[in-house]
Write an enzyme that holds these catalytic residues in place. Structure first.
Site, PDB file in Angstrom:
ATOM      1  N   CYS A  85       0.839  -1.211   0.000  1.00 57.54           N
ATOM      2  CA  CYS A  85       0.000   0.000   0.000  1.00 57.54           C
ATOM      3  C   CYS A  85       0.877   1.266   0.000  1.00 57.54           C
ATOM      4  O   CYS A  85       1.606   1.494  -0.951  1.00 57.54           O
ATOM      5  CB  CYS A  85      -1.002  -0.029   1.140  1.00 57.54           C
ATOM      6  SG  CYS A  85      -2.310   1.195   0.921  1.00 57.54           S
ATOM      7  N   HIS A 193      -3.953  -4.728  -0.369  1.00 60.05           N
ATOM      8  CA  HIS A 193      -3.589  -5.324   0.916  1.00 60.05           C
ATOM      9  C   HIS A 193      -3.697  -6.841   0.825  1.00 60.05           C
ATOM     10  O   HIS A 193      -4.783  -7.380   0.984  1.00 60.05           O
ATOM     11  CB  HIS A 193      -4.520  -4.801   2.018  1.00 60.05           C
ATOM     12  CG  HIS A 193      -4.230  -3.391   2.401  1.00 60.05           C
ATOM     13  ND1 HIS A 193      -3.313  -3.060   3.362  1.00 60.05           N
ATOM     14  CD2 HIS A 193      -4.713  -2.222   1.922  1.00 60.05           C
ATOM     15  CE1 HIS A 193      -3.247  -1.748   3.484  1.00 60.05           C
ATOM     16  NE2 HIS A 193      -4.088  -1.210   2.605  1.00 60.05           N
ATOM     17  N   GLU A 195      -2.874  -8.994   2.948  1.00 61.86           N
ATOM     18  CA  GLU A 195      -3.305  -9.548   4.246  1.00 61.86           C
ATOM     19  C   GLU A 195      -4.812  -9.428   4.433  1.00 61.86           C
ATOM     20  O   GLU A 195      -5.375 -10.029   5.333  1.00 61.86           O
ATOM     21  CB  GLU A 195      -2.534  -8.867   5.386  1.00 61.86           C
ATOM     22  CG  GLU A 195      -2.948  -7.443   5.758  1.00 61.86           C
ATOM     23  CD  GLU A 195      -2.454  -6.341   4.804  1.00 61.86           C
ATOM     24  OE1 GLU A 195      -1.939  -6.655   3.718  1.00 61.86           O
ATOM     25  OE2 GLU A 195      -2.605  -5.161   5.181  1.00 61.86           O
TER      26      GLU A 195
END
Lengths: 213, 257
Positions: A85, A193, A195
């Site tokens: 990011c 992202h 994750e």
């Protein structure tokens, strides 16, 4: 088997546990450290550079914590590094955000604001670009292993990377085309992202943990 | 190729249990928040919203612990709202693993709080939750106002003007609930959703009133919502997330599978 060390660089911008938790979930052999000490970072097998919030604050914290020199060392030592990011955006040359901020210049290119008058699927775009969008494979790369082109990942950002095509391994489109995944030698970076991108994101993190530069 | 419209199951949590009531009375138990969140993560929900409706201090402490447990188990974004009043509350929730926080009555009480929160943590994690109710009479032009205290207390603030103000203060997203529709299963207030969505430059999540899958479709197509939030239709297994996505995709809406 000895564990590999993955260091997540902590320079005071946001919660890093979700990145750590996702890596622990996919890489049994990984010992994850959240740290900003030189020792942890330059001795790690791999390094993650996260980032959230405004670029000026991020760059200031990066500089205050001596991260630019550490990143230089990581690059020289050929340790795989993944920017996430704003952690990707800071690897570019310059960002338009906050009236212009010079960044680390590891990827030549600029970070620009999504244009106000652009459309996506015939509707005016909302900014931030928030949600699940397709990423199209532009070049083969170990990070793409087992992930189909046009898979959706979770994005949340108001500025996008405009970089040289040679380094773009994944492209997305929201009003304008933009770089979603970058790679050059031992450096890689993603605008989304991983994750927070469920199965595909976890796979990408596993690929990063397995990446042999 | 386009950004997908999001489907967001919402967990209303009271004292550590997921509950769902019709207009906040007749509360039904819908399970353990961690288990429920895990199930939605596996089913393909695009995000999860956790709303703490506990009235007690103990309930709120339970919430932080639950958010930590949920954050360890899910790999999609998590928004936590309810009782967020200070930047300290925000920091606690983000540290516990929330990706975004929802601010509601604290914004009404002190709008500058939203500015401070966005400056400190970034707009990307600041969701302003708006509870609106129609106040125009039959035959008048539509008008909605902000209500607090679960829709009981009027504030006299115009909903559209408020949404615009919150965005100018740094809100990165609006969670819009129609208090007329919440818990009724009669569908979103589409005119309200559309009015807000077309007035602001940030994404809008439609909430309040979903009773079937057509309501989700209408929220996107007529209400112009960027995301649709629902609780009971998913909690009580009337519909699954994949079923909702397939239904929306068949009607030409971009969704993520």
């Amino acid at each position: 088997m000895s564990k590999q060390h993955i260091a997540i660089i902590d320079y005071g911008m946001g919660n890093l546990h979700s990145v750590a938790s996702a890596i622990n979930h996919v890489a049994d052999d990984a010992h994850v450290t959240i740290s900003c000490t030189k020792e942890d970072i330059i001795n790690a097998d791999r390094v993650i550079l996260p980032g959230v919030g405004a670029i000026r604050d991020c760059m200031q914290s990066i500089i205050d914590n001596g991260i630019p020199e550490l990143v230089d060392t990581v690059i020289q030592q050929k340790q795989p590094l993944l920017g996430i990011c704003v952690g990707m955006q800071v690897l570019l040359s310059h960002s338009e955000e906050n009236n212009g901020v010079d960044c680390l210049n590891h990827f030549q290119g600029k970070v620009k604001r999504f244009p106000k008058d652009a459309t996506d699927n015939d509707e005016p775009i909302k900014v931030p670009h928030m949600g699940w969008n397709h990423v199209q494979k532009c070049q083969e790369h170990p990070l793409w292993d087992g992930i189909a082109s046009d898979t959706r990942f979770y994005f949340v950002h108001s500025y996008y990377a405009d970089v040289l095509e040679t380094h773009c391994i994944g492209e997305s489109h929201y009003g304008v085309p933009f770089a979603a995944m970058l790679a050059k030698e031992n450096l890689a970076a993603v605008q989304f992202h991983p994750e927070k991108s469920h199965v595909a994101g976890l796979r990408l993190l596993r690929n990063f943990a397995n990446w042999r530069v | 190729m386009a950004l997908a419209k999001r489907i967001i199951p919402c967990l209303d949590v009271d004292n550590g249990r997921v509950v769902k009531g019709v207009q906040f009375v007749d509360i039904k138990d819908a399970g353990n928040p961690v288990e429920v969140a895990k199930r939605y993560n596996e089913e393909g929900a695009d995000e999860i919203t956790f709303l703490d409706i506990s009235a007690t201090h103990e309930g709120r402490n339970t919430t932080i612990h639950m958010v930590e447990q949920i954050a360890d188990e899910i790999f999609i974004p998590l928004t936590v709202g309810g009782g967020i009043r200070t930047t300290y509350d925000i920091r606690n929730m983000l540290n516990a693993g929330a990706d975004k926080v929802g601010i509601n009555s604290a914004a009404v009480k002190e709008p500058e709080f939203v500015k401070a929160a966005a400056d400190r943590f970034g707009s990307q994690c600041i969701v302003v939750a708006i509870d609106a109710k129609k106040v125009s009479q039959e035959g008048e032009a539509d008008r909605w106002e902000i209500f607090t205290h679960g829709g009981r207390q009027p504030t006299g603030i115009d909903a559209i003007g408020w949404a615009e103000k919150m965005v100018s203060y740094g809100a990165g997203e609006i969670l819009l609930t129609s208090m007329d529709r919440d818990g009724t299963k009669n569908g979103f207030d589409l005119a309200l959703t559309r009015a807000i969505s077309e007035s602001v430059s940030v994404p809008v999540i439609a909430s309040g009133g979903v009773g079937n899958l057509d309501h989700l479709v209408n929220g996107v197509k007529q209400g112009k919502a960027d995301a649709v939030l629902a609780a009971s239709i998913f909690h009580f297994a009337e519909y699954s997330i994949p079923q909702a996505k397939a239904y929306m995709a068949e009607r030409g809406i971009e969704v993520r599978f």
